[in-house]
Design an enzyme around this catalytic site. Structure first.
Site, PDB file in Angstrom:
ATOM      1  CB  CYS A 238     -30.618 -46.680  -5.897  1.00 49.59           C
ATOM      2  SG  CYS A 238     -30.574 -47.923  -4.587  1.00 49.59           S
TER       3      CYS A 238
ATOM      4  CB  CYS B 113     -28.909 -47.767  -0.549  1.00 44.98           C
ATOM      5  SG  CYS B 113     -28.835 -49.208  -1.626  1.00 44.98           S
ATOM      6  CB  SER B 114     -26.667 -44.165  -2.960  1.00 45.46           C
ATOM      7  OG  SER B 114     -25.683 -44.845  -2.199  1.00 45.46           O
ATOM      8  CB  CYS B 115     -27.578 -49.247  -6.286  1.00 43.39           C
ATOM      9  SG  CYS B 115     -27.807 -50.222  -4.806  1.00 43.39           S
TER      10      CYS B 115
END
Lengths: 99, 85, 212
Positions: C116, C119-121
């Site tokens: 991702c 962000c940090s999905c």
């Protein structure tokens, strides 16, 4: 971010502290009652600027975003937050004492 | 179907990665209607937008700097960011 | 919390993050204050916070491993998983909430890897919270431009005749890689196969491995 120059990937892993798990839970629960959403979480994180990635940890950035989202949504006012934070801080010197 | 991502640079919250703007790729699949994040992020009543998975070649995205030209990147792009290519 | 004994390592073998026996930080104060205000004003309850933490703690890569092993053993389920991985996971009994999940299959000609960049999905409602490196700038920046180099640093070398597909979780979907079943596991039972499925193999930066 994608494609930007970057160094080695650090493989160190830490276990999440209780306060970090609580931040995660607050985001999920506040979203479930319509006070925020994933996009509003991300929008505040982005508005905090690139420097915040250097100076704050992951969940420090998250609680800052959750808190701002709650003020924007009218869940509480900045004055109420300031009063509560002063009370919490006065309870003790460690997280265990204050929580 | 071949499409191109708008080469737009608005301020504020968007979910279109900078490195894919202006790049063309093939539609991999249409995932369906989702809240427009550009409204959702500001707690505005969101309109629905089709979310489409696009397959880009590394050579399209990175040109001569591509690590392996025929490898691909797939990403979800909202339909209002796409135009026919 | 089990850290009153001041052990330096947790049961998982990882160092504890500085926690409630160190000086109270500004952001910890904010967490306590936000939580208490939301509870006092009736938006959420303390029980909900407690339950949500337990729910997230209960999620782990072992859940995804069971899904993968089931797909290896059951061709019909594999088709269902590739058609709608969220529904297929729910059908196996996993509570993944409202998450939308896409499974991408590794084959003799395709290797998939998930990142991702925005962000940090991560498929956290199935696999639990992401590893720290997944959230790092280095992984997020480099995986879309030099995936083969990143993979080789994780110990996975992809042949030139195999296409690498990088999946950037830019929006509402989450991704799980369906790794190829290793040939030498043919004949193993489903619960034995699940032991071979590592977290990293479901992100695409690893391959299934013989259990220790």
């Amino acid at each position: 971010m994608g494609g930007d120059p970057a160094g080695d990937i650090n493989h160190e892993q830490h276990d999440f502290a209780l306060w970090e798990k609580r931040v995660d839970a607050l985001m999920v629960l506040a979203s479930s009652v319509g006070l925020m959403n994933t996009d509003s979480l991300r929008r505040v994180l982005e508005d905090m600027g690139k420097e915040s990635y250097e100076t704050m940890s992951y969940y420090e950035r998250w609680i800052a975003s959750v808190s701002q989202n709650m003020v924007e949504a009218g869940a509480f006012s900045t004055a109420e937050l300031a009063d509560k934070m002063a009370q919490v801080k006065a309870r003790g010197a460690t997280y265990g004492d204050a929580t | 179907m071949k499409v191109r991502v708008h080469n737009n640079w608005p301020p504020g919250h968007i979910r279109t990665p900078a490195y894919l703007r202006g790049k063309a790729g093939e539609v991999e699949r249409d995932i369906g209607l989702f809240n427009n994040p550009e409204q959702n992020a500001y707690r505005l009543p969101p309109q629905k937008s089709h979310l489409v998975r696009i397959r880009f070649t590394m050579s399209e995205v990175w040109g001569d700097a591509a690590e392996t030209p025929d490898d691909v990147i797939e990403a979800e792009i909202y339909a209002h960011w796409l135009e026919p290519a | 919390m089990p850290h009153d004994n001041h052990d330096t390592l947790s049961t998982s073998g990882h160092p504890y993050r500085k926690d409630d026996d160190t000086a109270l930080s500004y952001w910890q104060v904010m967490e306590i204050a936000v939580r208490e205000l939301l509870i006092e004003k009736g938006h959420i309850t303390a029980v909900q916070v407690h339950d949500q933490i337990n729910t997230m703690d209960a999620r782990s890569p072992a859940h995804g491993a069971k899904v993968v092993a089931h797909a290896w053993c059951n061709p019909e389920f594999k088709l269902a998983l590739l058609a709608d991985a969220a529904q297929a996971s729910r059908d196996m009994g996993f509570d993944i909430g409202p998450m939308h999940l896409i499974a991408v299959e590794n084959t003799a000609s395709v290797h998939n890897v998930v990142v991702c960049t925005l962000c940090s999905c991560y498929p956290r409602n199935l696999l639990g919270l992401p590893p720290d490196w997944y959230k790092s700038r280095a992984y997020r920046s480099r995986t879309v431009i030099e995936p083969r180099k990143v993979l080789s640093e994780f110990g996975v070398d992809i042949a030139q005749d195999v296409q690498v597909r990088v999946h950037d979780s830019t929006a509402d979907m989450r991704y799980i890689v369906l790794p190829a079943q290793p040939a030498r596991t043919r004949g193993l039972l489903e619960n034995e196969l699940a032991q071979w499925v590592t977290r990293d193999s479901m992100i695409g930066v690893g391959l299934p491995q013989a259990p220790n």
